[in-house]
Design a protein around this motif. Sequence first.
Motif, short mmCIF file in Angstrom:
data_model
loop_
_atom_site.label_atom_id
_atom_site.label_comp_id
_atom_site.label_asym_id
_atom_site.label_seq_id
_atom_site.Cartn_x
_atom_site.Cartn_y
_atom_site.Cartn_z
N THR A 161 0.58 -1.29 -0.12
CA THR A 161 0.15 -0.01 0.06
C THR A 161 0.88 1.24 0.05
N GLY A 162 1.98 1.13 0.37
CA GLY A 162 3.01 2.19 0.40
C GLY A 162 2.94 3.15 1.66
N VAL A 163 2.31 2.43 2.68
CA VAL A 163 2.05 3.12 3.98
C VAL A 163 3.33 3.42 4.52
N THR A 164 3.71 4.31 5.43
CA THR A 164 5.19 4.44 6.31
C THR A 164 4.56 4.04 7.53
N LEU A 165 5.08 3.08 8.14
CA LEU A 165 4.82 2.93 9.63
C LEU A 165 5.69 3.48 10.55
N ASP A 166 5.28 3.91 11.68
CA ASP A 166 6.34 4.54 12.51
C ASP A 166 7.38 3.55 13.12
N ALA A 167 8.47 3.88 13.52
CA ALA A 167 9.44 3.09 13.71
C ALA A 167 9.20 1.99 15.13
N SER A 168 8.49 2.60 16.02
CA SER A 168 8.10 1.76 17.16
C SER A 168 6.93 0.72 17.12
N THR A 169 6.28 0.72 15.91
CA THR A 169 5.34 0.00 15.55
C THR A 169 5.63 -1.71 15.48
N PRO A 170 6.88 -2.14 15.05
CA PRO A 170 7.12 -3.47 14.86
C PRO A 170 7.29 -4.00 16.34
N SER A 171 8.09 -3.25 17.25
CA SER A 171 8.34 -3.83 18.56
C SER A 171 6.97 -3.86 19.46
N LEU A 172 6.09 -2.91 19.10
CA LEU A 172 4.83 -2.77 20.01
C LEU A 172 3.83 -4.00 19.42
N ILE A 173 4.01 -4.33 18.37
CA ILE A 173 3.27 -5.28 17.92
C ILE A 173 3.67 -6.66 18.43
N SER A 174 5.03 -6.92 18.42
CA SER A 174 5.62 -8.07 19.12
C SER A 174 4.99 -8.18 20.69
N VAL A 175 5.20 -7.05 21.25
CA VAL A 175 4.70 -7.27 22.64
C VAL A 175 3.36 -7.47 22.81
N VAL A 176 2.66 -6.83 22.17
CA VAL A 176 1.02 -6.97 22.15
C VAL A 176 0.57 -8.60 21.88
N LEU A 177 1.32 -9.16 20.84
CA LEU A 177 1.14 -10.25 20.25
C LEU A 177 1.66 -11.43 21.27
N LEU A 178 2.49 -10.92 21.95
CA LEU A 178 3.43 -12.15 23.06
C LEU A 178 2.27 -12.11 24.07
N ALA B 103 -7.46 9.20 12.97
CA ALA B 103 -6.75 10.01 13.56
C ALA B 103 -6.13 10.95 12.62
N SER B 104 -5.90 12.21 12.88
CA SER B 104 -5.20 12.94 11.89
C SER B 104 -3.48 13.10 12.03
N PHE B 105 -3.14 12.79 13.12
CA PHE B 105 -1.53 12.39 13.33
C PHE B 105 -1.34 10.91 12.72
N GLY B 106 -0.33 10.95 11.76
CA GLY B 106 -0.04 9.84 10.95
C GLY B 106 0.67 8.75 12.01
N GLN B 107 1.19 9.06 12.97
CA GLN B 107 1.88 8.24 13.82
C GLN B 107 0.94 7.14 14.46
N PHE B 108 -0.27 7.86 14.86
CA PHE B 108 -1.28 7.09 15.52
C PHE B 108 -2.28 6.46 14.35
N ARG B 109 -2.35 7.04 12.88
CA ARG B 109 -3.32 6.70 12.02
C ARG B 109 -2.73 5.25 11.38
N VAL B 110 -1.37 5.13 11.49
CA VAL B 110 -0.88 3.98 10.83
C VAL B 110 -0.61 2.73 12.22
#
Length: 748
Positions: free
Chosen positions: A247-264, A322-329
Amino acid sequence: MIRALTGFSTRNPWKVIAVWALLGIALTFLSQALVFRVTGTQTGDFLPATYDSAAALKVAEEKFGVKPDANALTVLVGRTDGAPLSAADEKRIGAEAATLGRREVVMPPPEEDTPDLFRINHSQVPRVAPAMMAPDRSFQLLSVEMTGNSMDPGLLDTFRAFRDEARTAFADAGMRTGFTGGIASLTDTRDAEETTQKVVGGLTMALIVLLNVLVFRSVLAAILPLFAITFIGGAATGAVVGTAMITGVTLDASTPSLISVVLLGIGIDYFLFLLFRFREELRARPERDARAVAADVSGRVGTAITSAALTIVAAFATLGVASFGQFRVLGPAIAVSVLVMLLGSLTLMPAMLAMAGRKMFWPSRALKREPREGAAGRLGALVARRPVAMILASVALLGALATGLAGISMDYGQGGGGGKTAATATAAEIGRALPADAWEPTTVYVTARDGGAVTTGGLDGLSRTLGAVPGVGRIGTTALNEDHRAARIDLYLTADPVSSQARDLVSGPIRGAVAAHTPEGLQAHVGGTAAIFVDVATAVDHDLRIVFPVAAALIALILVALLRSLLAPVILLVSVGLGFAATLGASALFFQHLLGKPGVAFTLPLVLFLFVVALGTDYNILISDRIREEMERPGPARAAVARAVRTTAPAVATAGLVLAASFASLAVAPDPGSRQVGFATALGILLSASVLSLVLVPALAALLGRATWWPVRPGRAKRRTGTPEGPWGDEPRQTPERPAPAPSFIGS
């Protein structure tokens, strides 16, 4: 649908496990290889284009060639003997800087062979230029720009190579060097905390295994959940990264680590919910085939797991507005990953139960004996006997923690967290001699409308006005771009650019002066760190007002559908609201008042709201659903509450500890914002699992009785027919005098 998935998985366990193993391994490799292609680290890039600082960034890129992935770096150069720099020294520094600015820095090869297809080559020629001399000539600063994702280990290795080359070059000239700025601070912090992070990660996994061993006294029950989460988590992260690539979406750099913690955390929780009920049914029905029991348990518990997971999905999906892209992604990314975890919970986890059967609990003898009542039984009896006292005690505790909300401030600081590193020492040395933002100025960009030209003389009035603003320590020379259609004016503030003083200065006097004194025919935008965070604060405030009510409404609808009640969802939402206020207040007390930080991370309120409300609601769903099941039986409502707490407490307490431990692992993350999220969410989960789910909600149910489920009280249809159903809807439940056979956590 749910029973179809769980039934197929328990009938074909090895096929399901093999598919998930292949998916998990393949998508894990894919996500690790491509994650830095889809993540961004520049906060300003996540602002809508309508904001002033975002418009300034666009002018900087289009008119002045500033690259969107540029990483600013400051190099301090001084004499090794501490003497002031002479004119000859200054000339030598300029010559060495010019040489460094022409030389390509080659990215060192990785420790392990990685296919070129999945590697980003960060070899580059950095931009190096003299920036500023200290008033006492004790050092000179060089401005350096390196491009790339600062979270990519490859870029950090490239920076290390540049740092070594610069140190060697200046050392040969008798000079000392120091490095500071985002990428330097991040590198130093990672190097200093690499061992700590590995140790904490290992301890977290060991704690999860230890808790499972203590609860189930079993080898397979301790390690199989980790295998399941590894496969599902890898597939989920790969799905998010792959979707972002497509989709060409840019994720915030903290997103992968948060995903790992949430899923664990939630993955272990869901497996625990299945294990507790599986053990209960195996104990109660020793004659039944274990695979058939696994199918029944998975289908029944799968309904509650689905409701709990959809609550999280609904909460985080609201961030899409959300309007702030860091939240929106962040929101949709976590929502997608939780949906993958839900699919794994309905397929892979039941398959593992069917595959292991009764061996899941070997060598424990728990299947052959009735459990003792223990602390869970005593807690249930106390809550049922003294509901008013327990409600008052819970509210008093939560209210005391919530007092920290008084005077709470938002902290927009970034970097390595302020530890004692070489980068922070260099920054401190610069700060003692130069204005606070000497290496990170606030910049006013001026452009001409309708193809006109910009002249330095035409901006003299604006420059003089800006220089006279209190808090502006120095103003740079007006610089024009190549076609003279844009200009930049650097302002050096006396306040730290990430401080509230700098934000107040930018949002008030500076932007006011720009609006009032920009010549006609020109337009101006204020950029820089302070300006970006002024706009981020505005965007976050806007999003809080939208996301909070939308998320609460969606969660309420899910609770109404699940609990078939109007009053019970209100009770749950009020309780998790109290838990959120207490958690955020306690975080402010700890970070802002005890540790003396400027405030809590600006992302914390919204992220914490979603984590605590969505994840905490999971436990409330479990206890509420069990209370309703117990109230279907004849007898006093308070006795039903006592039974529900006794049978649910072991699972909720264990799951809460596991989830809190997984979030607590973020406490050693390089990013200070992630550290605060880890601490606060771990605390919020513990409060949700203990105070809310096992005390406050049951006490309210004991006080209100069956009216909790208004307008349809439980047991009406069954009392009319006189045939109360068992937990599976196909056989009578045990008589009220006979205790429940084993600790359980969920019912109909």
